[in-house]
Write a protein that holds these residues in place. Structure first.
Motif, PDB file in Angstrom:
ATOM      1  N   PRO A 173      18.295  82.630   9.716  1.00 55.70           N
ATOM      2  CA  PRO A 173      17.551  81.876   8.348  1.00 55.70           C
ATOM      3  C   PRO A 173      16.931  80.603   8.586  1.00 55.70           C
ATOM      4  O   PRO A 173      17.626  79.668   9.507  1.00 55.70           O
ATOM      5  CB  PRO A 173      18.917  81.757   7.313  1.00 55.70           C
ATOM      6  CG  PRO A 173      19.909  82.530   8.075  1.00 55.70           C
ATOM      7  CD  PRO A 173      19.753  82.664   9.550  1.00 55.70           C
ATOM      8  N   VAL A 175      15.873  76.854   7.828  1.00 58.65           N
ATOM      9  CA  VAL A 175      16.188  76.133   6.626  1.00 58.65           C
ATOM     10  C   VAL A 175      14.727  75.252   6.163  1.00 58.65           C
ATOM     11  O   VAL A 175      14.405  74.432   7.171  1.00 58.65           O
ATOM     12  CB  VAL A 175      17.112  75.106   6.794  1.00 58.65           C
ATOM     13  CG1 VAL A 175      17.583  74.055   5.744  1.00 58.65           C
ATOM     14  CG2 VAL A 175      18.471  76.084   7.240  1.00 58.65           C
ATOM     15  N   VAL A 251      24.374  77.637   8.994  1.00 54.63           N
ATOM     16  CA  VAL A 251      23.933  78.590   8.390  1.00 54.63           C
ATOM     17  C   VAL A 251      24.101  79.982   9.263  1.00 54.63           C
ATOM     18  O   VAL A 251      23.636  79.800  10.441  1.00 54.63           O
ATOM     19  CB  VAL A 251      22.340  78.175   8.083  1.00 54.63           C
ATOM     20  CG1 VAL A 251      21.700  79.427   7.613  1.00 54.63           C
ATOM     21  CG2 VAL A 251      22.217  77.079   7.264  1.00 54.63           C
ATOM     22  N   THR A 340      25.361  86.439   4.478  1.00 53.52           N
ATOM     23  CA  THR A 340      24.755  85.170   5.102  1.00 53.52           C
ATOM     24  C   THR A 340      25.890  84.011   4.470  1.00 53.52           C
ATOM     25  O   THR A 340      26.357  84.147   3.374  1.00 53.52           O
ATOM     26  CB  THR A 340      23.449  84.850   4.140  1.00 53.52           C
ATOM     27  OG1 THR A 340      22.637  86.034   4.865  1.00 53.52           O
ATOM     28  CG2 THR A 340      22.919  83.488   4.769  1.00 53.52           C
ATOM     29  N   VAL A 342      26.143  79.678   4.144  1.00 59.59           N
ATOM     30  CA  VAL A 342      25.745  78.308   4.348  1.00 59.59           C
ATOM     31  C   VAL A 342      26.690  77.600   3.802  1.00 59.59           C
ATOM     32  O   VAL A 342      27.404  77.504   2.762  1.00 59.59           O
ATOM     33  CB  VAL A 342      24.254  78.065   3.173  1.00 59.59           C
ATOM     34  CG1 VAL A 342      23.895  76.383   3.300  1.00 59.59           C
ATOM     35  CG2 VAL A 342      23.286  78.891   3.648  1.00 59.59           C
ATOM     36  N   LEU A 358      16.253  79.322   1.608  1.00 62.43           N
ATOM     37  CA  LEU A 358      16.158  80.112   3.212  1.00 62.43           C
ATOM     38  C   LEU A 358      14.998  80.881   3.248  1.00 62.43           C
ATOM     39  O   LEU A 358      14.449  81.661   2.562  1.00 62.43           O
ATOM     40  CB  LEU A 358      17.527  80.793   3.540  1.00 62.43           C
ATOM     41  CG  LEU A 358      18.787  80.062   3.530  1.00 62.43           C
ATOM     42  CD1 LEU A 358      19.814  81.172   4.113  1.00 62.43           C
ATOM     43  CD2 LEU A 358      18.547  79.054   4.403  1.00 62.43           C
TER      44      LEU A 358
END
Lengths: 359, 206
Positions: A173, A175, A251, A340, A342, A358
């Motif tokens: 992903p 950022v 992440v 996912t 974070v 993302l």
């Protein structure tokens, strides 16, 4: 030929390959040098023995790193109420370790062999709230059979996002805007597929139960020798760190775990495990809500350290985890079989902000 | 859930700093460790990686000098704190750390601020009860003497000796100390010869 120096003789004692053939040949044929070699060897051995430390130095790198880290400047003002020392397992670790485990856990389930019945696939993340003490009280599965891990070669760093993608098949992903306090370029880590197989043994289970002083519940037919496999991975993570090496933002993305069983249906295994002595009733009840169609991923969260709440990321249900001192937060969600996470030394608003943006 | 746990999840992301951030360090303590609190300044990015790879070796080098794990771990802290702010190329980190550990430990040895090692404390306790402690006492005494003599050796000899006895090869010792590979054997030999004389001298005068 002149005699080789004492320095050459010394090297001959423990690194003969570094001595020239001519010198070696000379020494082998020279009584003077052979006597010298013996003396050099004796001195080396005596000094070596005197310098040796009998307790053979078993340093504790984890404790040492902790000590070093606390001597280096740290951004986070408030330390987490962590146990002072790692003790035996991750159950005692503070929130960050749990968050990290979520990333890994989320590595996931591919490759169910033909004779394995897929019974579990993560579609949703549901935190299981138990106290650390309860978790510690859970029976260790190794007491009830064999646990065999494969593919556990651990994570490794890769140079960039493209390599991470190539090795894992997962997009890292992106950022778009880093939260305040998170700076620099991330490092990338990849973990391959992990697989664990538990083979139930009625005999071992009976022994374990006897050790607790409680009778083993009746073993369902067919359970003895049946196996459950949990597969996780691959996964990727981008980690932003302080100069000291302390992560500020992680992440991670991974294929969600899946479980499969041979012999008896998963529910039978699960329910029997739940009935084992030592499992608190309320935890067992929560575990029972995990369905065989695998719509949930049980994340063990020490409730004395971490608060959980529900939120949304891009319209999908998400679980927010916050350490009670608010030093750490993470959000986890599942989208089409991919988990996912974070998380970092951030607030819940910040991790949700990053998650929502993302790329 | 146990199955999930059996996948050893913590293996994936080592977050050593985060996992241990709440703990209290002993840095700068009053127990004899020569570990100054780090000043501010940039910390190199590869610190964690180098630490994981080299920590046991660094402790091993210091333990050769000091004979005590606790003191050796104090020295290792000191060395890694210095390394954290250094710009030593990563490829030279091992040699740099080993040499720094040897020097730091030798300084500590010379200053006499070293803690009594557990080994010595335990041995002293054993002396009281063990009926046949003569051998153990001699060995202990030899170690004390050899370390006292080590502190008096020319520094380069002492460091070369310690690195070699910590398992470092001749070529690596040469690179770390800026010696020619051929002279490492000579340097180590001189050191051993001097220490052996020290041992024999005391043994014969007892």
């Amino acid at each position: 030929m002149r005699h080789p120096t004492e320095g050459v003789l010394r090297r001959l004692v423990d690194e003969p390959a570094g001595v020239s053939d001519a010198d070696r040949q000379h020494v082998a044929d020279c009584p003077v040098c052979l006597a010298g070699l013996a003396a050099v060897r004796a001195d080396a051995a005596a000094v070596g023995a005197a310098l040796r430390s009998d307790d053979a130095v078993h340093p504790d790198p984890a404790a040492a790193w902790q000590r070093l880290s606390s001597a280096l400047p740290a951004r986070a003002a408030t330390p987490a109420p962590a146990p002072a020392r790692r003790r035996g397992g991750w159950l005692h670790r503070p929130a960050a370790a749990v968050l990290a485990s979520v990333v890994v856990l989320s590595g996931a389930g591919v490759a169910a062999a033909n004779d394995w019945l897929p019974i579990f696939r993560t579609e949703q993340v549901a935190p299981l709230e138990v106290s650390t003490a309860d978790l510690v009280a859970l029976p260790d599965l190794t007491a009830y059979g064999d646990v065999e891990l494969t593919g556990d070669d651990g994570p490794h760093a890769v140079p960039d996002a493209a390599t991470a993608r190539a090795e894992s098949g997962l997009d890292v992903p992106e950022v778009s805007a880093l939260p305040e306090g998170v700076e620099g370029e991330p490092t990338y880590q990849v973990v391959g597929e992990l697989s664990g197989v538990f083979t139930f043994s009625a005999a071992e289970a009976a022994e374990a139960a006897a050790a607790t002083g409680e009778p083993l519940p009746p073993v369902p037919p067919g359970l003895d020798g049946s196996r459950v496999r949990l597969t996780a991975g691959p996964g990727v993570a981008a980690v932003w760190s302080q100069a000291s090496g302390m992560p500020t933002l992680v992440v991670g993305r991974a294929v969600a775990p899946s479980a499969s069983s041979s012999g008896v249906p998963f529910e039978t295994v699960r329910d029997f495990l739940l009935s084992l002595p030592g499992l608190p009733d309320d935890v067992a009840a929560q575990l029972r809500t995990f369905t065989a169609d695998g719509s949930t991923l049980p994340i063990p969260v020490p409730s004395d350290l971490v608060e959980t709440s529900q939120s949304e990321v891009d319209g999908l249900p998400a679980t927010v985890l916050e350490s009670r001192d608010q030093a750490l937060a993470a959000v986890v969600w599942v989208d089409d079989g991919v988990v996912t996470l974070v998380g970092g030394a951030l607030g819940a608003d910040e991790v949700l902000g990053v998650a929502g943006d993302l790329g | 859930m146990e199955l999930v746990r059996s996948a050893r999840p913590e293996a994936v992301l080592a977050l050593p700093g985060a996992a241990h951030r709440g703990a209290t360090g002993r840095v700068g303590g009053t127990d004899g460790g020569a570990v100054p609190r780090a000043a501010s300044g940039p910390v190199r990015a590869d610190l964690g990686e180098v630490f994981r790879a080299e920590y046991p070796r660094v402790v091993g080098v210091a333990a050769r000098v000091l004979g005590s794990r606790d003191s050796a771990e104090d020295v290792a802290q000191d060395v890694f704190l210095s390394f954290a702010r250094s710009s030593v190329p990563a490829g030279e980190a091992r040699g740099w750390l080993s040499v720094a550990a040897a020097h730091t430990a030798l300084n500590l040895l010379r200053s006499g601020r070293r803690r009594a090692s557990r080994e010595e404390t335990a041995a002293a306790a054993d002396d009281v009860v063990a009926p046949d402690v003569a051998d153990a006492v001699v060995t202990l005494e030899e170690r004390r003497r050899v370390r006292a003599a080590l502190a008096r050796l020319p520094r380069k000899q002492a460091v070369a000796l310690v690195l070699r006895h910590s398992g470092m090869g001749y070529a690596d010792v040469a690179a770390a100390l800026d010696l020619s590979p051929g002279s490492v054997g000579t340097t180590v030999r001189r050191a051993e010869s001097a220490l052996r004389k020290e041992l024999d001298h005391h043994a014969s005068s007892d």
